[in-house]
Design a protein around this motif. Structure first.
Motif, PDB file in Angstrom:
ATOM      1  N   PHE A 286      -2.546   8.274  -4.545  1.00  0.00           N
ATOM      2  CA  PHE A 286      -1.712   8.924  -3.531  1.00  0.00           C
ATOM      3  C   PHE A 286      -1.693   8.088  -2.257  1.00  0.00           C
ATOM      4  N   LEU A 287      -2.859   7.681  -1.793  1.00  0.00           N
ATOM      5  CA  LEU A 287      -2.952   6.946  -0.534  1.00  0.00           C
ATOM      6  C   LEU A 287      -2.185   5.633  -0.607  1.00  0.00           C
ATOM      7  N   GLU A 288      -2.295   4.934  -1.722  1.00  0.00           N
ATOM      8  CA  GLU A 288      -1.585   3.655  -1.883  1.00  0.00           C
ATOM      9  C   GLU A 288      -0.074   3.864  -1.802  1.00  0.00           C
ATOM     10  N   ALA A 289       0.426   4.862  -2.532  1.00  0.00           N
ATOM     11  CA  ALA A 289       1.869   5.127  -2.528  1.00  0.00           C
ATOM     12  C   ALA A 289       2.334   5.637  -1.157  1.00  0.00           C
ATOM     13  N   TYR A 290       1.483   6.415  -0.524  1.00  0.00           N
ATOM     14  CA  TYR A 290       1.829   7.001   0.770  1.00  0.00           C
ATOM     15  C   TYR A 290       1.951   5.917   1.843  1.00  0.00           C
ATOM     16  N   VAL A 291       1.004   4.994   1.851  1.00  0.00           N
ATOM     17  CA  VAL A 291       1.050   3.885   2.804  1.00  0.00           C
ATOM     18  C   VAL A 291       2.291   3.028   2.559  1.00  0.00           C
ATOM     19  N   GLN A 292       2.568   2.744   1.291  1.00  0.00           N
ATOM     20  CA  GLN A 292       3.707   1.889   0.964  1.00  0.00           C
ATOM     21  C   GLN A 292       5.022   2.512   1.428  1.00  0.00           C
ATOM     22  N   GLN A 293       5.228   3.796   1.152  1.00  0.00           N
ATOM     23  CA  GLN A 293       6.480   4.431   1.557  1.00  0.00           C
ATOM     24  C   GLN A 293       6.583   4.556   3.081  1.00  0.00           C
ATOM     25  N   THR A 294       5.459   4.788   3.732  1.00  0.00           N
ATOM     26  CA  THR A 294       5.461   4.891   5.198  1.00  0.00           C
ATOM     27  C   THR A 294       5.860   3.567   5.824  1.00  0.00           C
ATOM     28  N   GLU A 295       5.366   2.483   5.274  1.00  0.00           N
ATOM     29  CA  GLU A 295       5.680   1.162   5.820  1.00  0.00           C
ATOM     30  C   GLU A 295       7.136   0.769   5.582  1.00  0.00           C
ATOM     31  N   ASN A 296       7.849   1.494   4.730  1.00  0.00           N
ATOM     32  CA  ASN A 296       9.265   1.222   4.489  1.00  0.00           C
ATOM     33  C   ASN A 296      10.185   1.945   5.481  1.00  0.00           C
ATOM     34  N   LEU A 297       9.603   2.792   6.331  1.00  0.00           N
ATOM     35  CA  LEU A 297      10.417   3.504   7.314  1.00  0.00           C
ATOM     36  C   LEU A 297      11.000   2.527   8.344  1.00  0.00           C
ATOM     37  N   THR A 298      12.187   2.846   8.821  1.00  0.00           N
ATOM     38  CA  THR A 298      12.851   2.026   9.826  1.00  0.00           C
ATOM     39  C   THR A 298      12.643   2.626  11.204  1.00  0.00           C
ATOM     40  N   LEU A 299      12.038   1.842  12.102  1.00  0.00           N
ATOM     41  CA  LEU A 299      11.802   2.273  13.477  1.00  0.00           C
ATOM     42  C   LEU A 299      12.818   1.622  14.397  1.00  0.00           C
ATOM     43  N   GLY A 300      13.216   2.347  15.444  1.00  0.00           N
ATOM     44  CA  GLY A 300      14.108   1.706  16.398  1.00  0.00           C
ATOM     45  C   GLY A 300      14.988   2.659  17.159  1.00  0.00           C
ATOM     46  N   ASN A 301      16.205   2.201  17.454  1.00  0.00           N
ATOM     47  CA  ASN A 301      17.167   2.923  18.270  1.00  0.00           C
ATOM     48  C   ASN A 301      17.595   4.216  17.574  1.00  0.00           C
ATOM     49  N   PRO A 302      17.347   5.368  18.185  1.00  0.00           N
ATOM     50  CA  PRO A 302      17.706   6.627  17.522  1.00  0.00           C
ATOM     51  C   PRO A 302      19.207   6.808  17.353  1.00  0.00           C
ATOM     52  N   GLY A 303      19.999   6.003  18.056  1.00  0.00           N
ATOM     53  CA  GLY A 303      21.447   6.103  17.915  1.00  0.00           C
ATOM     54  C   GLY A 303      21.994   5.420  16.681  1.00  0.00           C
ATOM     55  N   GLU A 304      21.177   4.643  15.994  1.00  0.00           N
ATOM     56  CA  GLU A 304      21.626   3.941  14.790  1.00  0.00           C
ATOM     57  C   GLU A 304      21.388   4.795  13.545  1.00  0.00           C
ATOM     58  N   GLU A 305      22.380   4.768  12.654  1.00  0.00           N
ATOM     59  CA  GLU A 305      22.330   5.619  11.467  1.00  0.00           C
ATOM     60  C   GLU A 305      21.134   5.311  10.562  1.00  0.00           C
ATOM     61  N   SER A 306      20.678   4.063  10.575  1.00  0.00           N
ATOM     62  CA  SER A 306      19.607   3.671   9.656  1.00  0.00           C
ATOM     63  C   SER A 306      18.211   4.022  10.176  1.00  0.00           C
ATOM     64  N   THR A 307      18.090   4.483  11.414  1.00  0.00           N
ATOM     65  CA  THR A 307      16.778   4.723  12.022  1.00  0.00           C
ATOM     66  C   THR A 307      16.132   5.986  11.470  1.00  0.00           C
ATOM     67  N   ASP A 308      14.886   5.815  11.009  1.00  0.00           N
ATOM     68  CA  ASP A 308      14.086   6.955  10.550  1.00  0.00           C
ATOM     69  C   ASP A 308      13.203   7.498  11.669  1.00  0.00           C
ATOM     70  N   ILE A 309      12.622   6.603  12.454  1.00  0.00           N
ATOM     71  CA  ILE A 309      11.663   6.970  13.486  1.00  0.00           C
ATOM     72  C   ILE A 309      12.106   6.401  14.821  1.00  0.00           C
ATOM     73  N   GLY A 310      12.259   7.272  15.793  1.00  0.00           N
ATOM     74  CA  GLY A 310      12.610   6.849  17.138  1.00  0.00           C
ATOM     75  C   GLY A 310      11.404   6.929  18.055  1.00  0.00           C
ATOM     76  N   PRO A 311      11.633   7.068  19.347  1.00  0.00           N
ATOM     77  CA  PRO A 311      10.537   7.085  20.313  1.00  0.00           C
ATOM     78  C   PRO A 311       9.869   8.457  20.391  1.00  0.00           C
ATOM     79  N   MET A 312       8.688   8.485  20.991  1.00  0.00           N
ATOM     80  CA  MET A 312       8.122   9.749  21.427  1.00  0.00           C
ATOM     81  C   MET A 312       8.819  10.146  22.722  1.00  0.00           C
ATOM     82  N   ILE A 313       8.590  11.353  23.175  1.00  0.00           N
ATOM     83  CA  ILE A 313       9.377  11.897  24.268  1.00  0.00           C
ATOM     84  C   ILE A 313       9.201  11.123  25.565  1.00  0.00           C
TER      85      ILE A 313
END
Length: 478
Positions: A300-327
């Motif tokens: 579980f941990l191996e798969a969980y880390v791998q999928q988490t590292e595939n998330l896209t961080l960045g500009n919340p205005g872009e359609e591809s962004t999964d994770i934006g800024p904190m408040i």
């Protein structure tokens, strides 16, 4: 853009007022300037809402209230993209997730419209009691009056409507104090209700700080109920100050998710990636503690880390962004400090743990201890801890070892075990084969222990926005 409180349909944004800026959490660009309200504005708003309650809302037919809410839902449906863009800018919520919030907000309005016509009571069998012959007992529900609604930044429209729409559906008036970090959507919501035909003063909005306006709203003698979503310390203070007012408090959590060895691993992993990191973990039912049975812990941990590292961080205005800024940067710094503190005490960062301004990379921690802040308190950040367990009994004990009890997830194909565990969890809501972060707008939602008091979910909120009245009739004997 300069905005201020709206009382009796008139905005108060005079130049003489103290101001505060609203900034985009991602790029710190100025979105709006707030003309801040003070205690006198709160008093004016409450007095006006009290008058409108008695002159308009209390006697308004149910079909009329239903129609106003329906028109508001239709108007929001037409302006989905406009509202989503505002939430993305003021809260930093990725645009895809902002659109999801708008859809849920429309649904809350539609549920409230439908249920406003079903505020039913009952006829009591008075002759069930000795001496009750020739008597009729009627039980009816009546609106409370002025409801004070105080909301947080993380779901600035949906959480607001979970308070406002049921209150209006029940025939109340509302004085609404939104978070000062996300007031633009609240300002637009007032206009939306005005266009839908809601009488001026039925929804008054106070734009101000918690200290200056929130405290005055809670203490006002004409307010009959306070409904609040936010932090545990503020919730405690509200309960203490509210006196005889009715109170609904939706407070903190550190939601547990229990994964048994027979769970469907692939879908569980992908669901919990979203459950832990959606909107940078700034969700009160975010998956914060994941307990995984020892047999599948490593996989579980191996798969969980791998999928988490595939998330896209960045500009919340872009359609591809999964994770934006904190408040804001202060909250990101606080979360990073909690990570570093846990690491210094022996916890292991499996991935993430890096901060750049308001951006904090999704962080998975292991080897954590129950007294570490990342597991004992509400982290409200993209941080999750993965912990192994051996037995069902141990998993339940781990999950219950908390001052919180809002919502949990249990993953297993064994329905008997699922029900056993669900019944033993000291939690307000338990999902089986679903993440703790999942919420529907029509189910009872609320916590036990220090996670809060009362329940939301449109039907249940409407019930709590009313008071029971008994009317007895003694009939003459023939």
């Amino acid at each position: 853009m300069r905005i201020g409180s709206t009382i009796q349909g008139i905005e108060r944004a005079e130049e003489k007022r103290e101001t505060m800026e609203v900034q985009n959490p991602y790029n710190q660009k100025k979105i709006a300037e707030l003309a801040l309200a003070g205690p006198q504005d709160v008093n004016d708003a409450v007095q006006n809402s009290y008058e409108i309650f008695h002159s308009r809302m209390k006697g308004m037919p149910a079909h009329e209230r239903a129609e106003i809410l329906r028109r508001a839902a239709d108007a929001l449906h037409q302006k989905q993209e406009e509202f989503a863009a505002v939430i993305m800018q003021e809260a930093g919520k990725p645009i895809r997730h902002s659109r999801e919030e708008i859809k849920r907000s429309i649904q809350v309005l539609r549920f409230s419209s439908e249920l406003s016509k079903h505020r039913t009571g009952e006829v009591l069998p008075m002759d069930a009691a000795i001496g009750g012959e020739n008597r009729v007992g009627l039980v009816k529900r009546e609106p409370l009056g002025v409801v004070g609604a105080i909301t947080p930044f993380n779901f600035p429209l949906n959480l607001a409507l979970h308070k406002i729409a049921p209150a209006l559906a029940a025939g109340n008036t509302v004085v609404f104090k939104p978070a000062e970090k996300t007031p633009v959507s609240a300002h637009k919501l007032v206009t939306l209700f005005q266009e839908a035909g809601l009488p001026d003063g039925a929804l008054n909005v106070i734009i101000g700080t918690g200290k200056e306006t929130g405290e005055a709203l809670v203490a006002h003698e004409l307010v009959q109920k306070i409904t609040f979503t936010g932090s545990l310390p503020v919730g405690r203070a509200i309960r203490k100050a509210a006196g005889f007012k009715k109170v609904t408090l939706e407070l903190g959590s550190n939601s547990p998710n229990i994964i048994f060895a027979d769970a469907e691993l692939e879908t569980t992993v992908s669901s919990l990636v979203k459950g832990a990191f959606a909107f940078s973990g700034q969700v009160c039912i975010s998956a914060q503690r994941i307990y995984v049975q020892q047999e599948i812990y490593e996989s579980f941990l191996e798969a969980y880390v791998q999928q988490t590292e595939n998330l896209t961080l960045g500009n919340p205005g872009e359609e591809s962004t999964d994770i934006g800024p904190m408040i804001n940067e202060e909250e990101a710094e606080r979360a990073k400090h909690w990570i570093d503190d846990a690491k210094a005490k022996g916890a292991v960062i499996q991935t993430g743990g890096e901060r750049n301004g308001t951006m904090l990379t999704p962080t998975i921690m292991s080897n954590v201890q129950s007294n570490m802040k990342i597991i004992a308190d509400e982290v409200f950040a993209p941080i999750v801890s993965v912990i192994p367990f051996e037995t069902e009994k141990e998993a339940v004990e781990f999950a219950n070892d908390s001052i919180y009890g809002l919502q949990a997830g249990v993953f297993t194909k064994d329905i008997d075990r699922a029900m056993r565990v669900a019944n033993q969890l000291e939690i307000g809501g338990v999902w089986i084969n679903e993440i703790s972060t999942y919420r529907q707008d029509n189910h009872p939602y609320g916590g036990v222990k220090q996670s809060g008091i009362g329940r939301e979910g449109v039907k249940y909120a409407i019930e709590d926005m009313t008071e029971i009245k008994f009317i007895g009739i003694k009939m003459e004997d023939k």
